[in-house]
Design a protein around this motif. Structure first.
Motif, mmCIF file in Angstrom:
data_model
loop_
_atom_site.group_PDB
_atom_site.id
_atom_site.type_symbol
_atom_site.label_atom_id
_atom_site.label_comp_id
_atom_site.label_asym_id
_atom_site.label_seq_id
_atom_site.Cartn_x
_atom_site.Cartn_y
_atom_site.Cartn_z
ATOM 1 N N PHE A 7 99.254 47.455 59.957
ATOM 2 C CA PHE A 7 98.412 47.237 58.786
ATOM 3 C C PHE A 7 98.639 45.876 58.153
ATOM 4 N N LEU A 8 99.693 45.202 58.597
ATOM 5 C CA LEU A 8 100.011 43.900 58.019
ATOM 6 C C LEU A 8 98.838 42.923 58.110
ATOM 7 N N PRO A 9 98.206 42.774 59.298
ATOM 8 C CA PRO A 9 97.078 41.842 59.377
ATOM 9 C C PRO A 9 95.947 42.233 58.429
ATOM 10 N N LEU A 10 95.660 43.546 58.341
ATOM 11 C CA LEU A 10 94.597 44.007 57.439
ATOM 12 C C LEU A 10 94.927 43.657 55.998
ATOM 13 N N ALA A 14 92.912 41.302 53.406
ATOM 14 C CA ALA A 14 92.494 41.798 52.096
ATOM 15 C C ALA A 14 93.015 40.882 50.990
ATOM 16 N N ALA A 15 94.288 40.489 51.106
ATOM 17 C CA ALA A 15 94.882 39.611 50.092
ATOM 18 C C ALA A 15 94.153 38.271 50.060
ATOM 19 N N THR A 16 93.820 37.759 51.244
ATOM 20 C CA THR A 16 93.103 36.484 51.309
ATOM 21 C C THR A 16 91.753 36.592 50.603
ATOM 22 N N ILE A 17 91.042 37.693 50.847
ATOM 23 C CA ILE A 17 89.724 37.859 50.233
ATOM 24 C C ILE A 17 89.850 37.924 48.715
ATOM 25 N N ILE A 19 92.247 36.652 46.833
ATOM 26 C CA ILE A 19 92.607 35.322 46.328
ATOM 27 C C ILE A 19 91.387 34.410 46.337
ATOM 28 N N LEU A 20 90.622 34.463 47.432
ATOM 29 C CA LEU A 20 89.442 33.606 47.528
ATOM 30 C C LEU A 20 88.421 33.951 46.447
ATOM 31 N N ALA A 21 88.325 35.261 46.118
ATOM 32 C CA ALA A 21 87.378 35.676 45.083
ATOM 33 C C ALA A 21 87.834 35.194 43.713
ATOM 34 N N LEU A 22 89.155 35.140 43.513
ATOM 35 C CA LEU A 22 89.683 34.763 42.198
ATOM 36 C C LEU A 22 89.742 33.251 41.990
ATOM 37 N N LEU A 23 89.926 32.510 43.070
ATOM 38 C CA LEU A 23 90.150 31.065 42.953
ATOM 39 C C LEU A 23 89.188 30.332 42.018
ATOM 40 N N PRO A 24 87.864 30.528 42.165
ATOM 41 C CA PRO A 24 86.959 29.766 41.300
ATOM 42 C C PRO A 24 87.085 30.133 39.816
ATOM 43 N N HIS A 25 87.687 31.305 39.542
ATOM 44 C CA HIS A 25 87.896 31.648 38.129
ATOM 45 C C HIS A 25 89.131 30.948 37.595
ATOM 46 N N LEU A 26 90.121 30.752 38.471
ATOM 47 C CA LEU A 26 91.355 30.083 38.067
ATOM 48 C C LEU A 26 91.135 28.576 37.954
ATOM 49 N N PHE A 27 90.413 28.029 38.938
ATOM 50 C CA PHE A 27 90.138 26.592 38.925
ATOM 51 C C PHE A 27 88.626 26.425 38.856
ATOM 52 N N ASN A 28 88.082 26.331 37.662
ATOM 53 C CA ASN A 28 86.626 26.313 37.591
ATOM 54 C C ASN A 28 86.040 24.946 37.273
ATOM 55 N N SER A 29 86.876 23.894 37.389
ATOM 56 C CA SER A 29 86.307 22.565 37.142
ATOM 57 C C SER A 29 85.471 22.166 38.361
ATOM 58 N N ARG A 30 84.580 21.223 38.123
ATOM 59 C CA ARG A 30 83.726 20.747 39.203
ATOM 60 C C ARG A 30 84.568 20.112 40.316
ATOM 61 N N TYR A 31 85.606 19.390 39.876
ATOM 62 C CA TYR A 31 86.502 18.710 40.814
ATOM 63 C C TYR A 31 87.181 19.727 41.730
ATOM 64 N N ALA A 175 83.001 33.028 52.336
ATOM 65 C CA ALA A 175 82.647 34.170 53.177
ATOM 66 C C ALA A 175 82.569 33.754 54.643
ATOM 67 N N TRP A 176 81.902 32.634 54.899
ATOM 68 C CA TRP A 176 81.793 32.163 56.286
ATOM 69 C C TRP A 176 83.147 31.778 56.853
ATOM 70 N N MET A 177 84.007 31.233 55.975
ATOM 71 C CA MET A 177 85.337 30.849 56.444
ATOM 72 C C MET A 177 86.117 32.085 56.888
ATOM 73 N N VAL A 178 86.077 33.144 56.067
ATOM 74 C CA VAL A 178 86.820 34.361 56.417
ATOM 75 C C VAL A 178 86.265 34.974 57.702
ATOM 76 N N ILE A 179 84.929 35.068 57.788
ATOM 77 C CA ILE A 179 84.327 35.668 58.989
ATOM 78 C C ILE A 179 84.671 34.838 60.228
ATOM 79 N N SER A 180 84.515 33.520 60.127
ATOM 80 C CA SER A 180 84.771 32.658 61.285
ATOM 81 C C SER A 180 86.234 32.723 61.694
ATOM 82 N N ALA A 181 87.141 32.620 60.707
ATOM 83 C CA ALA A 181 88.571 32.617 61.024
ATOM 84 C C ALA A 181 88.957 33.936 61.690
#
Lengths: 420, 251
Positions: A7-10, A14-17, A19-31, A175-181
């Motif tokens: 279950f480790l890979p799963l 899940a953790a990556t998804i 984190i990726l969902a939260l990132l733009p809320h943590l760092f929301n500047s245009r830069y 989303a494309w990054m996760v699917i492709s990776a």
């Protein structure tokens, strides 16, 4: 085997998804969003490149061809969407670009994967030049100097994404990054993926276990073209413009450096490389015009002293961490940090001063570095820079000695543990 | 057993530029026998192996595998017809684990071919077969070690394992005991004897004790020609062979 292992890979995914969902809320500047979007594109591109370099042992100098052509196709498709000719939601454009990468990969791969080694590398360079040259001729497709531009806020809306704000683009790229990776990782676990490693290690033997090494290389090449095309499409969506630069040798060199810096021996190596390379180029270019020089030096240092890349360096420490022996290395690493900082400070002052003086546009010798103003033609910066470099060189000798000793000690403990 | 020969060579010639390495070699390897090819250095033994396995194409002549013409066929096609070979210089997938090396020799013969939609960790049949092969090679203890990290004798054993794992029934071994100590050689001979049961074995070998212990028949290669074929005792008694080759060794 540890039962939790399955279950480790799963859990990682899940953790990556999350984190990726939260990132733009943590760092929301245009830069920050600009940076994150480019990271995502770079990661997909670098992973697709490593299907060749790391997994199949194919050194390509022309991987941007599949990236760029995927991007151009995606933008032409985007314009068709805008004109109402193509009823496709913009977030699905990477499928179109990916198929283009696949098609070109099949055609050019058919020729180039007949050989490996130097001959393959030369053919890849030849195709890269060919496509770059044809961008001057086929102006309709490549758009000449201005390239092709489009408007991503068009066509049917998917998942409520208007594609206007950068955050929408971020989610599409993530989303494309996760699917492709994920797909690229799974391919490494298939018979084809394993045989690609076998071809890398020993093409001669592969022929005597029933496989045609050329077919293995060809299939990996075509699939790699598909994912490069996806990366190129994400680039097209992100910037809404693409020029002939995207198929050029510079992009091909960038992706090679990303994969190599991160390390080609581990699946996640190129991810690390793409993050380091993209972040360094964006951050450095904001501070200095000589940023490419620093990147080049960094690349050379990695090639010379860490040929397995950053992931290789990290992997060496895994058994040390597991045996709880890290504390034996840390003092020596502390010294290494001081040495590196000293050398870097000296090098930066010398490089920036030289660069400032060599600029034809520099009216005065006065320059500003990290908030300190000084004259580049005075003796002070040079005395400081060269002094720091000399001090760093002295420290370096001691550092090499101490790190060597610390490692000998750790190795002794590791083998001792294994024996008992 | 089949009456037709496993391998038949008819007037096979191979030249590199103006140098003729193999000049009209004729050879028949019977189905199910263990056949050794001996000859002094430079007699063309390895070249002969490269020709039979498809690594090289002959300049002229005909090579048959069970009555089927395989002259100039690509190695992987010959392999799929049931012929497998080892190499004089160890030829492994050195950056993969021992067990994964064996699995690589199983994917194609077990029908998985170029699949990129099946996940290897789920291919139970491949895993079981690979573990069985390792058991017979006595390499189970080393199954997760990188092939490049094995000792020389272990690498040679794995080399033989890669050759036989796929189930080919004609096995070519190129100097399987080269560079081994006495005790290692004795173990390798036992291993070869066991693994070549009910198969046709052709081996190039320098160690005469190995040849006379293992082989049902022996062929002597000299200057690219097969000068004699027979049982070990016939070969020992053969005048031409004694003069040309064994004389040096026996005396």
């Amino acid at each position: 085997m540890i039962p939790g292992n399955r279950f480790l890979p799963l859990m990682l995914v899940a953790a990556t998804i999350v984190i990726l969902a939260l990132l733009p809320h943590l760092f929301n500047s245009r830069y920050a969003l600009t940076l994150l979007n480019q990271l995502g594109i770079g990661i997909v591109f670098a992973l697709s490149y490593n299907m060749l370099l790391g997994q199949s042992g194919l050194l390509s100098f022309g991987h941007a061809v599949y990236f760029g052509l995927g991007g151009f196709t995606a933008l032409h498709a985007l314009n068709a969407i805008t004109d109402g000719d193509l009823p496709l939601p913009v977030p699905l454009l990477p499928i179109v670009g990916g198929l283009m990468g696949l098609a070109v990969g099949i055609i050019l791969g058919w020729v180039s994967t007949r050989r490996s080694g130097t001959i393959f590398a030369m053919i890849s360079l030849g195709f890269a030049e060919l496509v770059a040259a044809s961008s001057n001729i086929m102006r309709g497709y490549f758009g000449g100097e201005e390239g092709i531009s489009g408007d991503r806020m068009s066509g049917p809306v998917l998942f409520n994404l208007s594609m206007g704000p950068q955050r929408d683009v971020y989610y599409v790229i993530a989303a494309w990054m996760v699917i492709s990776a994920l797909l690229m990782y799974l391919i490494t676990q298939t018979p084809l993926g394993r045989m690609a490693n076998a071809v890398r290690d020993n093409p001669l033997r592969v022929a005597f276990v029933g496989y045609n090494p050329q077919t293995v290389r060809f299939l990996m090449f075509a699939i790699s073209g598909f994912f490069a095309g996806i990366a190129g499409s994400l680039f097209a969506i992100n910037f809404e413009i693409i020029t002939a630069q995207a198929v050029g040798i510079e992009y091909s060199a960038n992706v090679l450096m990303m994969a190599y810096i991160g390390g080609t021996g581990y699946f996640l190596g190129p991810v690390l490389g793409a993050i380091i390379y993209t972040a360094l180029s964006i951050v450095l270019s904001a501070y200095t015009e000589a940023w490419m020089f620093y990147l080049g030096v960094f690349f050379i240092i990695v090639v010379l002293y860490a040929p397995n890349g950053v992931s290789g360096v990290l992997a060496v420490h895994e058994p040390v961490l597991r045996a709880r022996l890290m504390h034996r290395l840390l003092p020596a690493y502390g010294l290494a940090l001081v040495t590196a900082a000293t050398l870097l400070a000296g090098a930066v002052v010398v490089i920036e001063s030289s660069y400032h003086l060599s600029q034809p546009g520099a009216l005065t010798a006065t320059m500003n570095l990290a908030g300190i103003e000084f004259d580049a033609d005075g003796w002070r910066p040079w005395a400081f820079g060269l002094g720091a470099l000399a001090l760093g060189a002295l420290l370096l000798r001691e550092t090499i000695h101490r790190v060597g000793h610390a490692w000998a000690d750790v190795r002794h403990h590791l083998t001792g543990d294994a024996a008992t | 057993m089949n009456a037709s020969p496993a391998i038949r060579l008819q007037d096979v010639e191979k030249s590199f530029g103006s140098i003729r390495i193999i000049q009209g070699a004729n050879l028949e390897v019977r189905d199910g026998e263990r056949h050794a090819i001996i000859g002094p250095n430079g007699a063309g033994k390895s070249t002969l192996f490269n020709l039979i396995s498809g690594h090289l194409a002959p300049t002229s002549g005909r090579i048959e595998l069970r009555d089927r013409d395989i002259t100039g066929m690509a190695p992987y096609k010959i392999n799929r017809l049931g012929l497998s070979r080892s190499f004089q210089i160890t030829t492994l997938f050195h950056r993969m684990s021992v067990v994964e090396n064996i699995r690589c020799a199983l994917y194609y013969p077990m029908g998985y071919r170029y699949s990129f939609w099946r996940l290897c960790p789920r291919l139970k049949d491949v895993h079981e077969r690979a573990d069985e092969v390792l058991e017979r090679l006595e390499l189970t203890r080393r199954r997760d070690v990188m092939a490049g990290m094995l000792s020389y004798a272990e690498q040679r054993a794995l080399e033989i394992g890669l050759t036989v794992a796929g189930g080919a029934d004609v096995i070519l071994l190129d100097e399987p005991t080269a560079g081994m100590s006495h005790s290692e050689t004795a173990r390798a001979v036992e291993l070869i004897r066991m693994l070549s049961e009910n198969k046709t074995l052709v081996m190039v070998e320098h160690d005469m004790s190995v040849v006379f212990e293992l082989a049902d028949r022996v062929s002597v290669l000299l200057y690219g020609e097969v000068i004699a074929t027979g049982t070990p005792n016939e070969i020992k008694a053969n005048r031409r062979v004694q003069e040309a080759y064994l004389g040096v060794e026996v005396a």
